[in-house]
Structure formats: C-alpha cells, structure tokens
Design a protein around this motif. Structure first.
Motif, PDB file in Angstrom:
ATOM      1  N   HIS A  62     -49.029  33.153  19.443  1.00 42.01           N
ATOM      2  CA  HIS A  62     -49.618  32.878  20.758  1.00 42.01           C
ATOM      3  C   HIS A  62     -48.866  31.753  21.465  1.00 42.01           C
ATOM      4  CE1 HIS A  62     -52.953  35.573  21.229  1.00 42.01           C
ATOM      5  NE2 HIS A  62     -53.229  35.426  19.952  1.00 42.01           N
ATOM      6  N   GLN A  63     -48.450  30.766  20.701  1.00 37.57           N
ATOM      7  CA  GLN A  63     -47.717  29.653  21.320  1.00 37.57           C
ATOM      8  C   GLN A  63     -46.366  30.136  21.839  1.00 37.57           C
ATOM      9  OE1 GLN A  63     -47.814  26.547  18.299  1.00 37.57           O
ATOM     10  NE2 GLN A  63     -49.781  25.804  19.059  1.00 37.57           N
ATOM     11  N   LEU A  64     -45.686  30.974  21.069  1.00 34.22           N
ATOM     12  CA  LEU A  64     -44.391  31.510  21.521  1.00 34.22           C
ATOM     13  C   LEU A  64     -44.570  32.318  22.808  1.00 34.22           C
ATOM     14  CD1 LEU A  64     -42.904  32.575  18.076  1.00 34.22           C
ATOM     15  CD2 LEU A  64     -41.873  30.906  19.641  1.00 34.22           C
ATOM     16  N   ILE A  65     -45.595  33.171  22.833  1.00 35.77           N
ATOM     17  CA  ILE A  65     -45.844  33.984  24.034  1.00 35.77           C
ATOM     18  C   ILE A  65     -46.139  33.066  25.220  1.00 35.77           C
ATOM     19  CG2 ILE A  65     -47.454  35.623  25.098  1.00 35.77           C
ATOM     20  CD1 ILE A  65     -47.756  36.912  22.279  1.00 35.77           C
ATOM     21  N   ALA A  66     -46.982  32.061  24.985  1.00 36.96           N
ATOM     22  CA  ALA A  66     -47.356  31.146  26.072  1.00 36.96           C
ATOM     23  C   ALA A  66     -46.141  30.412  26.624  1.00 36.96           C
ATOM     24  CB  ALA A  66     -48.389  30.137  25.569  1.00 36.96           C
ATOM     25  N   LEU A  67     -45.186  30.135  25.748  1.00 41.84           N
ATOM     26  CA  LEU A  67     -43.991  29.400  26.175  1.00 41.84           C
ATOM     27  C   LEU A  67     -42.939  30.319  26.785  1.00 41.84           C
ATOM     28  CD1 LEU A  67     -43.826  27.003  23.114  1.00 41.84           C
ATOM     29  CD2 LEU A  67     -43.994  26.256  25.492  1.00 41.84           C
ATOM     30  N   GLY A  68     -43.224  31.614  26.825  1.00 39.98           N
ATOM     31  CA  GLY A  68     -42.305  32.532  27.477  1.00 39.98           C
ATOM     32  C   GLY A  68     -41.364  33.255  26.523  1.00 39.98           C
ATOM     33  N   TYR A  69     -41.548  33.077  25.215  1.00 42.25           N
ATOM     34  CA  TYR A  69     -40.738  33.810  24.241  1.00 42.25           C
ATOM     35  C   TYR A  69     -41.541  35.037  23.823  1.00 42.25           C
ATOM     36  CZ  TYR A  69     -38.430  29.325  24.265  1.00 42.25           C
ATOM     37  OH  TYR A  69     -37.805  28.186  24.683  1.00 42.25           O
ATOM     38  N   GLY A  70     -41.418  36.083  24.635  1.00 42.63           N
ATOM     39  CA  GLY A  70     -42.302  37.235  24.510  1.00 42.63           C
ATOM     40  C   GLY A  70     -42.159  37.970  23.183  1.00 42.63           C
ATOM     41  N   LEU A  71     -43.245  38.644  22.796  1.00 44.82           N
ATOM     42  CA  LEU A  71     -43.247  39.497  21.603  1.00 44.82           C
ATOM     43  C   LEU A  71     -43.675  40.895  22.060  1.00 44.82           C
ATOM     44  CD1 LEU A  71     -45.136  36.995  19.243  1.00 44.82           C
ATOM     45  CD2 LEU A  71     -42.661  37.331  19.413  1.00 44.82           C
ATOM     46  N   PRO A  72     -42.762  41.588  22.784  1.00 44.93           N
ATOM     47  CA  PRO A  72     -43.180  42.804  23.493  1.00 44.93           C
ATOM     48  C   PRO A  72     -43.607  43.944  22.577  1.00 44.93           C
ATOM     49  CG  PRO A  72     -40.792  42.516  23.622  1.00 44.93           C
ATOM     50  CD  PRO A  72     -41.354  41.257  23.018  1.00 44.93           C
ATOM     51  N   ARG A  73     -43.066  43.974  21.381  1.00 48.31           N
ATOM     52  CA  ARG A  73     -43.316  45.147  20.547  1.00 48.31           C
ATOM     53  C   ARG A  73     -44.613  44.992  19.751  1.00 48.31           C
ATOM     54  NH1 ARG A  73     -39.812  47.943  16.442  1.00 48.31           N
ATOM     55  NH2 ARG A  73     -41.033  49.850  16.226  1.00 48.31           N
ATOM     56  N   PHE A  74     -44.762  43.882  19.065  1.00 47.81           N
ATOM     57  CA  PHE A  74     -45.905  43.738  18.155  1.00 47.81           C
ATOM     58  C   PHE A  74     -46.945  42.728  18.634  1.00 47.81           C
ATOM     59  CE2 PHE A  74     -42.379  45.197  15.451  1.00 47.81           C
ATOM     60  CZ  PHE A  74     -42.943  46.366  14.976  1.00 47.81           C
ATOM     61  N   GLY A  75     -46.581  41.889  19.617  1.00 45.99           N
ATOM     62  CA  GLY A  75     -47.546  40.904  20.108  1.00 45.99           C
ATOM     63  C   GLY A  75     -47.951  39.929  19.009  1.00 45.99           C
ATOM     64  N   ALA A  76     -49.140  39.337  19.192  1.00 40.52           N
ATOM     65  CA  ALA A  76     -49.645  38.377  18.204  1.00 40.52           C
ATOM     66  C   ALA A  76     -50.411  39.146  17.139  1.00 40.52           C
ATOM     67  CB  ALA A  76     -50.529  37.345  18.889  1.00 40.52           C
ATOM     68  N   ASP A  77     -49.683  39.746  16.191  1.00 43.61           N
ATOM     69  CA  ASP A  77     -50.322  40.624  15.201  1.00 43.61           C
ATOM     70  C   ASP A  77     -50.635  39.915  13.887  1.00 43.61           C
ATOM     71  OD1 ASP A  77     -47.793  40.309  14.200  1.00 43.61           O
ATOM     72  OD2 ASP A  77     -47.351  42.447  13.987  1.00 43.61           O
ATOM     73  N   GLY A  78     -50.295  38.624  13.800  1.00 42.37           N
ATOM     74  CA  GLY A  78     -50.648  37.869  12.597  1.00 42.37           C
ATOM     75  C   GLY A  78     -49.695  38.048  11.430  1.00 42.37           C
ATOM     76  N   VAL A  79     -48.643  38.842  11.626  1.00 41.51           N
ATOM     77  CA  VAL A  79     -47.673  39.065  10.547  1.00 41.51           C
ATOM     78  C   VAL A  79     -46.332  38.473  10.968  1.00 41.51           C
ATOM     79  CG1 VAL A  79     -46.534  40.787   9.100  1.00 41.51           C
ATOM     80  CG2 VAL A  79     -48.841  41.228   9.984  1.00 41.51           C
TER      81      VAL A  79
END
Ligand SMILES: [Zn+2]
Length: 292
Positions: A21-38
């Motif tokens: 979530h912190q990476l996404i918030a900072l603009g380092y997107g996780l387009p494929r898996f999102g915040a999936d906990g793995v």
C-alpha cells in the motif's frame, strides 16, 4: 522499524501488505497483483525502483531479493511524509466544529481494522463552498464543486451515510446533481415541486481530482493505522432508493479509476447489500445484463 528481519520473496508476513500500500501510495504502482499480501516479483521490482529513488540502490543493480529492515524504514518515512503533505495541505478540517449528530447510535466507533471500503455519493443538491453548510451531513468527507475537501468525522467514527455499508466504510459526498446514466435525463433525481426540472450537472475536473485524492488519502490513512481498504462502492449497492447515487459519470471517473489504479474492488457484478442494487451495465460494461 517496521520489520526486524529481511522478508524474502514469497513472504506473506502482514508487513508485505503495508509495504504494498505504501508503494502504491508513493506512485510505484502494482498494476498486475495490487496489494495482495504476497511478496512477489512485481512488489520487489517496485521496491527496487523506490530504493533507486532514495539512492539506496543503483539503477544497474538487479531486482532486490528481499525487503530489508533498512529499506522498510525508508519506505515508511517516505510514506509518512506523503501523508503529512496531503493532510496538512488540502483538507478543511471541520471535525471540531459540529456536534457529530450523524454518528451511528448503536456503534458510534470502530477499530481501524474494521474499515475496508470507501462509498461514493452525490449530494443531489448544491451545498456549496461554505464548510458550515455541510455540518449536518452525516459523512466523513465532502467534495465541493470547486474541489475543496472538507472532513467532518474521524475515520473511526461510524456515520449514517450508506445503510448496510456504514460499519465498514468511509463515505465521500460529491456535491451536485448528476444523472443516474449520463445522457439519459430521466435518470436524474428531481425534487418535487420544482417550477422547472433540473438539468444534470457536469463533474468539474478539480472536483474529480479532489475526489480521487481523497480516496487515495483514505487508503493511506487506514494503511498507516494498520488497516486495509480493499473496496469501493456506489451508495446504490446498499440502497434501493439511491438508484442514481452517485451516477455513471462519478462512478466511471472515480470508482473505475480506484479499481484500476489502487486495486480496489467493487465486490463484483452480483454484489449488493440489503435492498441495494447491483452496478448496472450502463456504469460498467463488464456487467452485461445488469439492469439500471
Ligand atoms: Zn448517497
């Protein structure tokens, strides 16, 4: 420090979700898996790019194989700075200026871990730019047509804004009246006894952007407090009467954006709570056959 030992690829330590979530918030997107906990390659790549931005990693280094305690601390610091920037710069804080009468009587407060969703609404009126005019609205955030963000309640307060979604959600009211379906004027809710019917409003860019920033802010604040926002819903999904709430324009501009960009879920084409209505095909083409 957020972690004491390095977390290696494949880790499902609870910290992984926070880092994502912190990476996404900072603009380092996780387009494929999102915040999936793995802790997978996508997260490690984004983490590597973050380390490069901080001068902690050379651009030519290969993808990190783990998140280290030092890297996690740097991530946490960057995230907190971001959160501070946002909350200090943009929010008109009215939390101390009204009696909080819109709080649930049965369950006035909740733990951060119970907050999992954002609900979008249209006011179906025009409350305007003066913060005090919003004090009686039982909701956490309000977005004016000029793009002001007004906060009325703490996120840990349960507000009566969205029926069966109240306990789990943070609400955002978007000022204005919008058609249920853009281009279909009869789907605009009309108050009784108006001399001339209303015409649907547009959604100003500043208002749309302020709404997106508020969704992001809610995700960030909940994450910073150990919780996780996973869903975004239109009020329609929890109320039969609020068929047009917030309408296709707001939903497509903000609701679909939050799914694409932040990895949130609308619960799917069959999702509704209580006597709510599913998301219609006119709002989201994935839901073929869902009636308005
Ligand atoms: Zn509503």
């Amino acid at each position: 420090m957020p972690i004491q030992v390095p977390l290696r690829k494949g880790s499902e330590d609870p910290y992984v979700t926070i880092a994502q979530h912190q990476l996404i918030a900072l603009g380092y997107g996780l387009p494929r898996f999102g915040a999936d906990g793995v802790l997978g390659d996508e997260t490690l790549s984004a983490y590597g790019v973050f380390l490069v931005s901080q001068g902690l990693h050379a651009p030519t280094d290969e993808r990190p194989k783990s998140i280290t305690p030092g890297g996690a601390a740097a991530l946490d610091m960057a995230f907190k700075a971001l959160d501070q920037d946002r909350s200090e710069a943009d929010i008109i804080d009215e939390r101390a200026n009204h009696p909080h009468a819109g709080r649930s009587v049965d369950t006035p407060f909740r733990l951060w871990s119970k907050i999992t969703a954002v609900v979008l609404h249209q006011t179906a009126t025009n409350l305007g730019e003066r913060p005090e005019r919003w004090h009686s609205v039982p909701i956490h955030f309000c977005i004016t047509r000029a793009g002001k963000v007004i906060q009325l309640y703490d996120l840990t307060e349960v507000c009566n804004h969205a029926n069966g979604l109240n306990l789990r959600s943070v609400g955002i009211e978007i000022d204005g009246w919008y058609a249920g379906i853009e281009g279909v004027p009869k789907t605009l809710w009309q108050p009784k006894h108006l001399p001339t019917p209303r015409q649907p409003m547009d959604l100003p860019t500043v208002q749309a952007e302020a709404t997106k920033a508020t969704v992001q802010l809610i995700v960030n604040i909940v994450a910073a407090n150990g919780g996780m926002v996973t869903h975004i819903h239109p009020h329609r999904q929890s109320s039969e009467d609020r068929q047009s709430d917030p309408g296709s324009l707001i939903w497509q501009t903000v609701g679909l954006w939050a799914q694409d960009t932040l990895g949130l879920s609308d619960g799917g084409g069959a999702f509704a709570v209580g006597n709510g209505r599913t998301i219609p095909e006119a709002w989201d083409l994935r839901y073929t056959g869902n009636r308005y």
